[in-house]
Design a protein around this motif. Sequence first.
Motif, mmCIF file in Angstrom:
data_model
loop_
_atom_site.group_PDB
_atom_site.id
_atom_site.type_symbol
_atom_site.label_atom_id
_atom_site.label_comp_id
_atom_site.label_asym_id
_atom_site.label_seq_id
_atom_site.Cartn_x
_atom_site.Cartn_y
_atom_site.Cartn_z
ATOM 1 N N PHE A 77 108.489 1.236 21.836
ATOM 2 C CA PHE A 77 107.240 0.546 21.518
ATOM 3 C C PHE A 77 106.549 1.137 20.286
ATOM 4 O O PHE A 77 106.156 0.408 19.367
ATOM 5 C CB PHE A 77 106.301 0.606 22.729
ATOM 6 N N GLY A 78 106.392 2.457 20.262
ATOM 7 C CA GLY A 78 105.739 3.087 19.116
ATOM 8 C C GLY A 78 106.551 2.960 17.846
ATOM 9 O O GLY A 78 105.998 2.871 16.738
ATOM 10 N N LEU A 79 107.881 2.930 17.988
ATOM 11 C CA LEU A 79 108.739 2.807 16.817
ATOM 12 C C LEU A 79 108.624 1.419 16.192
ATOM 13 O O LEU A 79 108.725 1.268 14.970
ATOM 14 C CB LEU A 79 110.187 3.096 17.208
ATOM 15 N N GLU A 80 108.400 0.410 17.031
ATOM 16 C CA GLU A 80 108.206 -0.948 16.508
ATOM 17 C C GLU A 80 106.990 -0.995 15.594
ATOM 18 O O GLU A 80 107.011 -1.607 14.516
ATOM 19 C CB GLU A 80 108.027 -1.932 17.661
ATOM 20 N N ALA A 81 105.919 -0.341 16.027
ATOM 21 C CA ALA A 81 104.672 -0.369 15.256
ATOM 22 C C ALA A 81 104.825 0.321 13.902
ATOM 23 O O ALA A 81 104.092 0.005 12.958
ATOM 24 C CB ALA A 81 103.553 0.278 16.060
ATOM 25 N N THR A 82 105.761 1.253 13.806
ATOM 26 C CA THR A 82 105.957 1.961 12.539
ATOM 27 C C THR A 82 107.023 1.307 11.667
ATOM 28 O O THR A 82 107.360 1.822 10.598
ATOM 29 C CB THR A 82 106.330 3.434 12.792
ATOM 30 N N GLY A 83 107.585 0.176 12.133
ATOM 31 C CA GLY A 83 108.525 -0.573 11.302
ATOM 32 C C GLY A 83 109.943 -0.067 11.306
ATOM 33 O O GLY A 83 110.737 -0.415 10.422
ATOM 34 N N VAL A 84 110.321 0.726 12.311
ATOM 35 C CA VAL A 84 111.700 1.216 12.395
ATOM 36 C C VAL A 84 112.614 0.043 12.777
ATOM 37 O O VAL A 84 112.329 -0.681 13.729
ATOM 38 C CB VAL A 84 111.813 2.336 13.451
ATOM 39 N N PRO A 85 113.711 -0.175 12.058
ATOM 40 C CA PRO A 85 114.627 -1.285 12.373
ATOM 41 C C PRO A 85 115.166 -1.208 13.794
ATOM 42 O O PRO A 85 115.292 -0.119 14.362
ATOM 43 C CB PRO A 85 115.757 -1.117 11.344
ATOM 44 N N ARG A 86 115.512 -2.375 14.365
ATOM 45 C CA ARG A 86 115.899 -2.451 15.774
ATOM 46 C C ARG A 86 117.046 -1.518 16.117
ATOM 47 O O ARG A 86 117.003 -0.815 17.126
ATOM 48 C CB ARG A 86 116.271 -3.890 16.130
ATOM 49 N N ARG A 87 118.106 -1.509 15.322
ATOM 50 C CA ARG A 87 119.266 -0.679 15.651
ATOM 51 C C ARG A 87 118.893 0.798 15.657
ATOM 52 O O ARG A 87 119.319 1.557 16.533
ATOM 53 C CB ARG A 87 120.395 -0.941 14.647
ATOM 54 N N ARG A 90 115.881 1.915 16.208
ATOM 55 C CA ARG A 90 114.973 2.124 17.336
ATOM 56 C C ARG A 90 115.763 2.440 18.599
ATOM 57 O O ARG A 90 115.421 3.339 19.359
ATOM 58 C CB ARG A 90 114.109 0.886 17.588
ATOM 59 N N SER A 91 116.806 1.664 18.839
ATOM 60 C CA SER A 91 117.603 1.848 20.044
ATOM 61 C C SER A 91 118.234 3.234 20.084
ATOM 62 O O SER A 91 118.187 3.924 21.108
ATOM 63 C CB SER A 91 118.693 0.772 20.112
ATOM 64 N N ALA A 92 118.808 3.660 18.967
ATOM 65 C CA ALA A 92 119.457 4.969 18.916
ATOM 66 C C ALA A 92 118.442 6.092 19.089
ATOM 67 O O ALA A 92 118.698 7.072 19.807
ATOM 68 C CB ALA A 92 120.200 5.122 17.592
ATOM 69 N N LYS A 93 117.295 5.940 18.462
ATOM 70 C CA LYS A 93 116.271 6.983 18.538
ATOM 71 C C LYS A 93 115.692 7.069 19.949
ATOM 72 O O LYS A 93 115.440 8.161 20.466
ATOM 73 C CB LYS A 93 115.166 6.697 17.521
ATOM 74 N N ALA A 94 115.480 5.911 20.576
ATOM 75 C CA ALA A 94 114.963 5.904 21.950
ATOM 76 C C ALA A 94 115.931 6.615 22.887
ATOM 77 O O ALA A 94 115.523 7.420 23.738
ATOM 78 C CB ALA A 94 114.718 4.479 22.414
ATOM 79 N N LYS A 95 117.219 6.330 22.742
ATOM 80 C CA LYS A 95 118.231 6.990 23.588
ATOM 81 C C LYS A 95 118.228 8.499 23.354
ATOM 82 O O LYS A 95 118.369 9.293 24.294
ATOM 83 C CB LYS A 95 119.609 6.412 23.302
ATOM 84 N N GLU A 96 118.040 8.904 22.090
ATOM 85 C CA GLU A 96 118.006 10.328 21.756
ATOM 86 C C GLU A 96 116.870 11.032 22.494
ATOM 87 O O GLU A 96 117.067 12.116 23.069
ATOM 88 C CB GLU A 96 117.837 10.486 20.244
ATOM 89 N N PHE A 97 115.694 10.416 22.510
ATOM 90 C CA PHE A 97 114.552 11.083 23.120
ATOM 91 C C PHE A 97 114.542 10.947 24.637
ATOM 92 O O PHE A 97 114.034 11.828 25.338
ATOM 93 C CB PHE A 97 113.252 10.589 22.484
#
Length: 282
Positions: free
Chosen positions: A115-125, A127-134
């Motif tokens: 959710f927060g990554l969407e607001a900062t304009g991170v591309p979808r792909r 976002r998914s990888a970063k979310a899994k990382e955290f």
Amino acid sequence: MPESTTPSVIPKIVFEGVSKEFTVKDRAGHRQSTRFTALDDIHLNIAAGQFVVLVGPSGCGKSTLLDLLGGLARPTSGRILLDGEPIDGPGLDRGIVFQQYALLPWRTAQGNVEFGLEATGVPRRQRSAKAKEFLDLVGLTGFEDRHPHELSGGMRQRGAIARSLAYDPDVLLMDEPFAALDAQTRESLQDELLRIWQRTGKTVVFITHGIDEAVYLGQRVAVMTSRPGRIKRIVPVAFDSRTATDDLRSSPEFARYRHEIWSLLHDEVARAQQLEKEEASV
């Protein structure tokens, strides 16, 4: 009085004479109102990468101080600097974790972190990888597709921490994040938080009512007075290692720090209770 600092070291966060007042209407609902001082002349310096814990009696202004640092409110007087610049509102350089998990119920654990990554304009792909990382960082691998109601309280709080970390804030602000959890889960998440802090090097400002939690987590424990809140004393907590022993909480060092902080808090708690009685009788 301001804290002394080494001239060559610029603190990450600086509170310069910060006070906060609120206007409070009387209980009868009349127009007459009074000024209520929550914080008075706060001076506090926090270095980059430091873990600082705030403790104090109920109503001493701990959460108000965190709101000011988060940019959710403004001081009545004084100023707060982050990297030498005044804080004038919320920003992505600060992540906030509250006692209530505040996860979006219609989103999965991964969706909440994204959710927060969407607001900062991170591309979808990405976002998914970063979310899994955290989610992996906080121990939620395998629970990416679960909704908040399908997670335990501890898991929901892990998700809230992952969401705050995902957009890489410099500072993590935590307002009694483990207070609603059972003792075993709370201690487990304390260990997780220390591991995350050591791995990421974030600056952490953490509020708690628990003296044991303060000693276990904090490199420095700022003890606050009863209302109006001031910094009574800052206690440096220096263990050789917080992970070298499984029984740190039973060690003589831990007991000594706990006693020191409780001694500082004892009179403040008594004053806060007396103030509550006086206000209730009005």
